[in-house]
Enzyme design. Sequence first.
Site, short mmCIF file in Angstrom:
data_model
loop_
_atom_site.label_atom_id
_atom_site.label_comp_id
_atom_site.label_asym_id
_atom_site.label_seq_id
_atom_site.Cartn_x
_atom_site.Cartn_y
_atom_site.Cartn_z
N ASP A 294 16.98 46.02 75.20
CA ASP A 294 18.30 45.46 75.46
C ASP A 294 19.35 46.58 75.45
OD1 ASP A 294 17.93 43.84 72.30
OD2 ASP A 294 18.63 45.88 72.67
N ASP B 72 24.30 53.85 61.97
CA ASP B 72 23.41 54.26 60.89
C ASP B 72 22.79 55.65 61.08
OD1 ASP B 72 21.91 53.15 62.94
OD2 ASP B 72 20.93 51.63 61.71
N ASP C 191 23.38 47.74 74.85
CA ASP C 191 24.70 47.47 74.27
C ASP C 191 25.69 48.42 74.92
OD1 ASP C 191 23.58 45.65 72.47
OD2 ASP C 191 23.08 47.25 71.06
P1 ATP Z 1 16.15 48.09 68.35
O1 ATP Z 1 15.57 48.98 69.40
O2 ATP Z 1 15.12 47.63 67.41
O3 ATP Z 1 17.04 47.01 68.88
P2 ATP Z 1 18.62 49.26 67.56
O4 ATP Z 1 18.93 50.58 66.92
O5 ATP Z 1 19.10 49.09 68.97
O6 ATP Z 1 17.07 49.06 67.46
P3 ATP Z 1 20.22 46.99 66.93
O7 ATP Z 1 20.10 46.06 65.80
O8 ATP Z 1 20.04 46.49 68.32
O9 ATP Z 1 19.17 48.15 66.64
O10 ATP Z 1 21.62 47.71 66.77
C1 ATP Z 1 22.29 48.39 67.81
C2 ATP Z 1 23.04 49.58 67.25
O11 ATP Z 1 24.01 49.14 66.30
C3 ATP Z 1 22.18 50.59 66.50
O12 ATP Z 1 21.56 51.52 67.36
C4 ATP Z 1 23.20 51.24 65.58
O13 ATP Z 1 23.97 52.18 66.28
C5 ATP Z 1 24.09 50.07 65.21
N1 ATP Z 1 23.64 49.39 63.98
C6 ATP Z 1 22.83 48.33 63.89
N2 ATP Z 1 22.64 47.96 62.62
C7 ATP Z 1 23.36 48.80 61.88
C8 ATP Z 1 23.61 48.94 60.48
N3 ATP Z 1 23.03 48.14 59.59
N4 ATP Z 1 24.43 49.93 60.08
C9 ATP Z 1 25.01 50.77 60.97
N5 ATP Z 1 24.81 50.69 62.28
C10 ATP Z 1 24.01 49.72 62.75
MG MG Z 2 18.98 47.19 70.09
#
Ligand code: ATP
Ligand code: MG
Length: 455
Positions: free
Chosen positions: A82, A160, A84
């Site tokens: 996905d 993060d 963002d």
């Molecule tokens: P995945 O590929 O599993 O979706 P992701 O890193 O994209 O991993 P998401 O939950 O989709 O995880 O979150 C999107 C973005 O938002 C992350 O890449 C990070 O930059 C930020 N983020 C998400 N959760 C947190 C958190 N708990 N603290 C700080 N930043 C976060």
């Molecule tokens: Mg993600």
Amino acid sequence: MIKRFLQKVFTKRTKAHLAIEQADASDTSAAKKIPAKVHNINKSLISQAALKTCDGLQKEGFEAFIVGGAVRDLLLNFEPKDFDVATNATPEEVNRIFRRSRIIGKRFRLVHVLWGNETIEVSTFRGHHLAEGDAKTADSGRILRDNIFGSLEEDAARRDFTANALYYNPAKDEVLDFHNGVADVNAKLLRMIGNPTTRYQEDPVRMLRAVRLSAKLGMKIAPETQAPIAKLVDLLQDVPASRLFDEMLKLFLSGHAVESVNALRAQHLHHGLLPMLDVVLEQPLGERFVMLALKNTDDRILAGKSSNPSFLFATLLWHEVLAAWQTYKNEAPPIPALYMAMNEVIASQAEKLAIHNRYTATMKEIWAMQPRFEQRAGKRPFSLLTHPRYRAGYDFLLLRCESGELPMELGEWWTAFANAEGEARTAMLQADSNPKKRRKRNRKKVDASKSEPNT
Ligand code: ATP
Ligand code: MG
């Protein structure tokens, strides 16, 4: 009173921020600008919907970047699941630009922009800094704090890991990197931005994310990011159940659940993750069953098949149900006892872990079917075959057999029975309804939770 005061202060700050933001382009002087020939992102892996979203915002004079996990995955040459987008436009402005969009969320106001059946999540740059305060203040301030708009640089700092704080501008084919994330991705290192201890205290779920992302991406957790986890494990106890649940679903459905759970156990993080999962994992039979179920789910997901969370949760909690069932059988006949056990396990999990009702209904169906697989005489097996959840129940039975809880023969019988036709099927039943054997079974009152089959 205090609430109103805080609201006033925050509204003022927000407005001030926005005024600054919209007057000038973001200050990117602190960021490294990584050009295409260095980052090597394969543009064909980027969804058209994400490109159109960025383009639409930029045409209206806003900044827009693909951000987060998608950029990290692109650098690793994986196809992101996905996308963002981060922008300096407010949710209302984003909503005005895209006809098919809606503002969602109360705490974090985001915009979902819809293109066909794809949804792009657009968030306004957020700041995150609260004045230093005690944990309680910070905690209650979290809701407000997370919704403060900020600059691009602040938005990067509140993310993060360095690998998750990269901003890709499709128009320039350029990555903005404030925290050395590209180098960390290349070195396959997951490194927390800022002081890891503080960042875990702010949000303990980041500990789970470190473990999950490292398993999923084959990245190592940097030593200083790893070090504080051991002493902060207990913070997970205070995480709201719904967040824990969402994170757990991601973990179990990542295609790398076995690795993730092994890593969580190694760090003692599984205690906070699923109440009683630690207990289950400490019983040899329970562990074998759960690990087989996770392996099964991983294989399905990596093969591009879907996996039903209800099935997974049913497997994770089965050995709890078995233990409770055993106890209730002292008070009630086996089937009512099973229902009592199921309800008890679901209720006890619900306290900590918000398993949605839509999942628990199916979990109960899968569990309630299990004793029926042990009845192989008369018309009963036929009616079980027509159960709408037969397939899930049968897959569950096979896992029970493979884990050693039931003899393989029972699973094999059902496989053969389902595949047999007409008389051959009936013949299987007759063999099983041998009166002598039935008497024997009744006398022994075989306990379905033990490994004695009805043979
Ligand atoms: P995945 O590929 O599993 O979706 P992701 O890193 O994209 O991993 P998401 O939950 O989709 O995880 O979150 C999107 C973005 O938002 C992350 O890449 C990070 O930059 C930020 N983020 C998400 N959760 C947190 C958190 N708990 N603290 C700080 N930043 C976060
Ligand atoms: Mg993600």
